[in-house]
Design a protein around this motif. Sequence first.
Motif, PDB file in Angstrom:
ATOM      1  N   ARG A 193       0.712  -0.682   0.532  1.00  0.00           N
ATOM      2  CA  ARG A 193      -0.244   0.027   0.020  1.00  0.00           C
ATOM      3  C   ARG A 193       0.844   1.556  -0.223  1.00  0.00           C
ATOM      4  NH1 ARG A 193      -5.158   1.825   0.672  1.00  0.00           N
ATOM      5  NH2 ARG A 193      -5.364   3.684   1.599  1.00  0.00           N
ATOM      6  N   LEU A 194       2.451   1.571   0.702  1.00  0.00           N
ATOM      7  CA  LEU A 194       3.133   2.229   0.592  1.00  0.00           C
ATOM      8  C   LEU A 194       3.143   2.726  -0.667  1.00  0.00           C
ATOM      9  CD1 LEU A 194       4.451   1.791   4.449  1.00  0.00           C
ATOM     10  CD2 LEU A 194       3.099   4.134   3.503  1.00  0.00           C
ATOM     11  N   ILE A 226       2.208  11.091   2.129  1.00  0.00           N
ATOM     12  CA  ILE A 226       2.067   9.246   1.711  1.00  0.00           C
ATOM     13  C   ILE A 226       1.010   9.041   2.858  1.00  0.00           C
ATOM     14  CG2 ILE A 226       3.301   7.601   1.464  1.00  0.00           C
ATOM     15  CD1 ILE A 226       5.883   9.075   0.239  1.00  0.00           C
ATOM     16  N   VAL A 227       2.196   9.104   3.936  1.00  0.00           N
ATOM     17  CA  VAL A 227       1.086   7.527   5.077  1.00  0.00           C
ATOM     18  C   VAL A 227      -0.108   8.461   5.624  1.00  0.00           C
ATOM     19  CG1 VAL A 227       3.227   7.880   6.524  1.00  0.00           C
ATOM     20  CG2 VAL A 227       1.785   9.953   7.016  1.00  0.00           C
ATOM     21  N   LEU A 258       5.343   3.350   8.636  1.00  0.00           N
ATOM     22  CA  LEU A 258       6.152   4.492   7.464  1.00  0.00           C
ATOM     23  C   LEU A 258       7.529   4.039   7.494  1.00  0.00           C
ATOM     24  CD1 LEU A 258       6.811   5.080   4.378  1.00  0.00           C
ATOM     25  CD2 LEU A 258       7.267   7.571   5.803  1.00  0.00           C
ATOM     26  N   TYR A 259       8.099   3.811   8.827  1.00  0.00           N
ATOM     27  CA  TYR A 259       9.557   4.136   9.070  1.00  0.00           C
ATOM     28  C   TYR A 259       9.991   2.447   9.995  1.00  0.00           C
ATOM     29  CZ  TYR A 259      10.214   8.518   8.361  1.00  0.00           C
ATOM     30  OH  TYR A 259       9.815   9.607   7.346  1.00  0.00           O
ATOM     31  N   HIS A 260       8.457   2.215   9.976  1.00  0.00           N
ATOM     32  CA  HIS A 260       9.136   0.464  10.175  1.00  0.00           C
ATOM     33  C   HIS A 260       9.239  -0.254   9.086  1.00  0.00           C
ATOM     34  CE1 HIS A 260       8.633  -3.382  12.298  1.00  0.00           C
ATOM     35  NE2 HIS A 260       7.264  -3.479  11.321  1.00  0.00           N
ATOM     36  N   HIS A 261       9.006   0.013   7.770  1.00  0.00           N
ATOM     37  CA  HIS A 261       8.970  -0.717   6.751  1.00  0.00           C
ATOM     38  C   HIS A 261       9.875  -0.126   5.989  1.00  0.00           C
ATOM     39  CE1 HIS A 261       4.603  -1.937   7.766  1.00  0.00           C
ATOM     40  NE2 HIS A 261       4.724  -2.788   7.200  1.00  0.00           N
ATOM     41  N   PHE A 262      10.205   1.595   6.088  1.00  0.00           N
ATOM     42  CA  PHE A 262      11.118   1.831   5.071  1.00  0.00           C
ATOM     43  C   PHE A 262      12.191   2.457   5.846  1.00  0.00           C
ATOM     44  CE2 PHE A 262       7.889   1.016   2.341  1.00  0.00           C
ATOM     45  CZ  PHE A 262       8.078   0.161   1.922  1.00  0.00           C
ATOM     46  N   LEU A 281      13.216   3.703  -3.331  1.00  0.00           N
ATOM     47  CA  LEU A 281      14.212   2.997  -3.697  1.00  0.00           C
ATOM     48  C   LEU A 281      13.077   1.411  -4.232  1.00  0.00           C
ATOM     49  CD1 LEU A 281      16.741   1.385  -4.623  1.00  0.00           C
ATOM     50  CD2 LEU A 281      17.260   0.384  -2.782  1.00  0.00           C
ATOM     51  N   ALA A 282      11.987   0.809  -3.689  1.00  0.00           N
ATOM     52  CA  ALA A 282      11.136   0.334  -3.382  1.00  0.00           C
ATOM     53  C   ALA A 282      10.439   0.547  -4.779  1.00  0.00           C
ATOM     54  CB  ALA A 282      10.201   0.176  -2.339  1.00  0.00           C
TER      55      ALA A 282
END
Length: 201
Positions: free
Chosen positions: A19-20, A41-42, A52-56, A64-65
Amino acid sequence: MGKAPKTSKAEQREITTRRLVGIAREAFGERGYASVPTEEIVRLAGVTRGALYHHFRDKRDLFLAVFEDAQREIAERIATEADRASDPWDQLLAGCRAFLEACTDPRLQQIVVIDAPAVLGWDVWRQVDARNGLTQLKLGLSELQDAGVLETHSIDALAHLLSGAMNEAALWVAQSDDQESALEEAMETLATLLQSIRIGP
């Protein structure tokens, strides 16, 4: 009625990540990396900044993703168009054209051609490109060499030369006032270059 199966943590993580990336890709593609704050974005994703910062690691890591996702789409477009041609030589040309056409898509163009080199740097850009387009190109050239249609001393060298030429052509087409005409000029010139190393008619 039975209860619906629970979503595992791994599945939930994957859902949130997708989703992000999807929302960030839409925003980056439409307005560019620098113009999109992480707060937007969030909010659109309906998650917290902590999520967000848990995943990136940061905004660059999220980009980059997004870039890798866009590169995979381009690789799929290339494969689809190449598969429509039966002759290996026509497959190569169709794949090259599909790449250049994909880079005229405004959102892919913004992410892959304009932002990625500046945001990620050329080293990272080339690593991602090598895993997608360059790998496909090497396979196509190897098939032509095995079929006795292509004359080259080194598939690796030729693949890098062609990849560099097409990436530069994509940038040139993207910056042209008449992208359609620039695309046709690029393809005609590329076909002429390739013809010089073709064996037979």
